[in-house]
Design an enzyme around this catalytic site. Structure first.
Site, PDB file in Angstrom:
ATOM      1  N   ARG A  29      51.914   5.557  97.639  1.00 49.80           N
ATOM      2  CA  ARG A  29      51.522   6.040  98.965  1.00 49.80           C
ATOM      3  C   ARG A  29      50.278   6.925  98.884  1.00 49.80           C
ATOM      4  O   ARG A  29      49.466   6.964  99.804  1.00 49.80           O
ATOM      5  CB  ARG A  29      52.669   6.831  99.607  1.00 49.80           C
ATOM      6  N   CYS A  52      76.300   4.283  93.589  1.00 46.04           N
ATOM      7  CA  CYS A  52      77.435   4.986  94.193  1.00 46.04           C
ATOM      8  C   CYS A  52      78.239   4.070  95.115  1.00 46.04           C
ATOM      9  O   CYS A  52      79.407   4.339  95.402  1.00 46.04           O
ATOM     10  CB  CYS A  52      76.943   6.189  94.989  1.00 46.04           C
ATOM     11  N   ARG A  79      53.790  -4.157  97.224  1.00 49.25           N
ATOM     12  CA  ARG A  79      53.048  -2.902  97.341  1.00 49.25           C
ATOM     13  C   ARG A  79      52.207  -2.645  96.095  1.00 49.25           C
ATOM     14  O   ARG A  79      51.860  -1.514  95.792  1.00 49.25           O
ATOM     15  CB  ARG A  79      54.025  -1.744  97.576  1.00 49.25           C
ATOM     16  N   TYR A 437      81.657  24.752 117.560  1.00 46.01           N
ATOM     17  CA  TYR A 437      83.105  24.732 117.810  1.00 46.01           C
ATOM     18  C   TYR A 437      83.422  23.969 119.087  1.00 46.01           C
ATOM     19  O   TYR A 437      82.780  24.153 120.131  1.00 46.01           O
ATOM     20  CB  TYR A 437      83.675  26.147 117.938  1.00 46.01           C
TER      21      TYR A 437
END
Length: 463
Positions: A29, A52, A79, A437
């Site tokens: 980038r 994961c 890219r 809350y």
């Protein structure tokens, strides 16, 4: 070294997952192909994927492998990143600025020079040197290739008995995955309780929940061998005093930094075997070598010591920092507080900061409190129980750590504590936090604040 290529520099990246490809992408980038050539080596078939997520793919919660892939090799190549799959780096020549790489399929070897080097070799699963460990039917779950191999075994295995060795995050997540697939599951764990990242009293809550799901927990058990049948396939996991029948064995013992290359090249390693870097993720003592992801050690902001915490969240941040610095910008990685969250079926498990034994090890004096609360206002439908344990430093009241075990809404509450730890807050200061809350979301006093209030009182009581 860049003279032969004109003004263009070459960045070589070793490792094509989170840290490595995040670094490559961020550098791209900031610098175009005319300024920076990027060559990335990956010994597997895939890049930029969520390891994961593998337990949830195995369980069927994630229906397709490719949903775990954030960016394909083709997308990286589009890219202008020269990504070379099935290519393993076997040697670092730091003096001459080059790496030796071997094509995994053909065995062909070649040298590639670099101006800047990123080491993102990840971690390797702990695989004890025991009889039968390499038998068919025994699987680790570190990579997408590992996950596919396990699914292939499940598809062709008629038996329905699974033994999971290890009861850390991967172990309990894989136990859940096998339960969802209809297997009879036994977890063999060398520790007193599952989830050694928790204190034993909190691990006991996980133990009870696992047994409530029909999982057989075998704690304080050392595996001595994996027994095989006449066909050579695994048939049981042996401990010192028992045999646990198995049609498939899943290893969830943990991982260690994959730093053999770095060690051979004489790069600095820490107490846990991970590479040591400065805050810019530059390897200590090296001007043009960076490292990130599961192969490095990081600063624990609570204890002030180096730790090895292999998590994708850290790896992606490391990659962003490295890419910024390699690309001519500036970024630093300040450290971590050790936050992690997991689940087994509907039980949520979370922790951040120090456990009791961590605090003892670094010489901290502390108080602990444990509170029982609920995820919502007690009168609101489906409020579920939650246990929160909190550690605070004696005299200063500084928050040291939090562990939470409960049902829906429990796990992500640990983020409150993670922010407080990062900010260096005391438990007394935490009691004034202005948290959201409403009865469907929390009691008037959130469980974390109830624990902070109790801890603050305990600290005041100790003088």
């Amino acid at each position: 070294m860049n003279g032969a290529r004109g003004a263009r520099e070459r960045l070589v990246v070793i490792g094509g997952d989170a840290a490595g490809m995040s670094a490559a992408s961020q550098a791209r980038r900031l610098k175009g192909p005319d300024e920076l050539e990027i060559v990335a080596f990956e010994r597997g078939h895939f890049t930029s994927y969520s390891a994961c997520g593998i337990p949830y793919w195995v369980s069927g919660d994630v229906p397709e492998r490719d949903r775990l892939i954030a960016r394909t090799p083709e997308e990286h190549r589009a890219r202008d990143i020269d990504l070379r799959l099935r290519t393993e780096v076997t040697e670092l020549d730091l003096d001459r600025g080059r790496v030796r790489a071997r094509d995994v399929d053909s065995g062909a070897e070649s040298w590639t020079s670099y101006d800047k080097l990123v080491i993102a070799t990840g971690a390797q699963p702990i695989r004890p040197d025991l009889p039968g460990m390499d038998a068919p039917g025994v699987h680790g779950v570190q990579t997408l290739d590992d996950g596919q191999a396990l699914l292939d075994t499940l598809a062709r295995t008629s038996g329905r008995r699974a033994v999971v060795v290890g009861a850390g995050y991967i172990g309990v997540e894989m136990a859940e995955a096998m339960i969802k697939r209809g297997y009879e599951v036994t977890v063999v764990n060398r520790g007193r309780e599952p989830m050694a990242t928790l204190d034993p009293d909190m691990g006991r809550l996980v133990h009870e929940a696992l047994e409530g799901l029909g999982i057989t927990m075998v704690n304080d058990a050392e595996v001595t061998a994996l027994l095989t049948g006449d066909d050579g396939r695994v048939r049981a996991v042996a401990t010192e005093d028992a045999e646990h029948p198995a049609d498939v064995v899943v290893l969830g013992i943990g991982v260690r930094p994959e730093t053999a290359l770095a060690r051979a090249a004489g790069l600095p390693l820490g107490e846990h075997g991970g590479l040591l870097t400065d805050r810019s993720m530059r390897v200590r003592g090296q001007e043009e070598v960076w490292a990130g992801g599961d192969c490095v050690e990081v600063l624990d902001l609570v204890s002030g010591q180096q730790r090895h915490i292999p998590l994708g969240t850290h790896a992606n941040k490391h990659g962003q920092v490295i890419g910024a610095n390699v690309g001519g910008g500036y970024a630093t990685f300040p450290g971590v507080v050790g936050t992690a969250v997991s689940k087994v079926c509907d039980l949520e498990i979370a922790r951040t900061g120090l456990r009791e034994k961590d605090a003892h090890r670094v010489g901290l004096r502390f108080e602990t409190v444990t509170v029982e609360s609920t995820s919502r206002a007690g009168y609101y439908p489906d409020a579920s129980p939650m246990t929160v344990k909190m550690l605070a430093e004696v005299r200063t009241g500084r928050l040291l750590g939090v562990q939470i075990v409960g049902r829906e809404g429990a796990g992500k509450r640990v983020d409150i504590a993670a922010v407080a730890l990062t900010a260096g807050m005391t438990v007394d200061q935490m009691t004034a936090l202005d948290l959201g809350y409403a009865p469907p979301f929390s009691p008037v006093w959130d469980p974390v604040l109830v624990a902070a209030r109790k801890a603050a009182g305990r600290i005041r009581g100790t003088g």
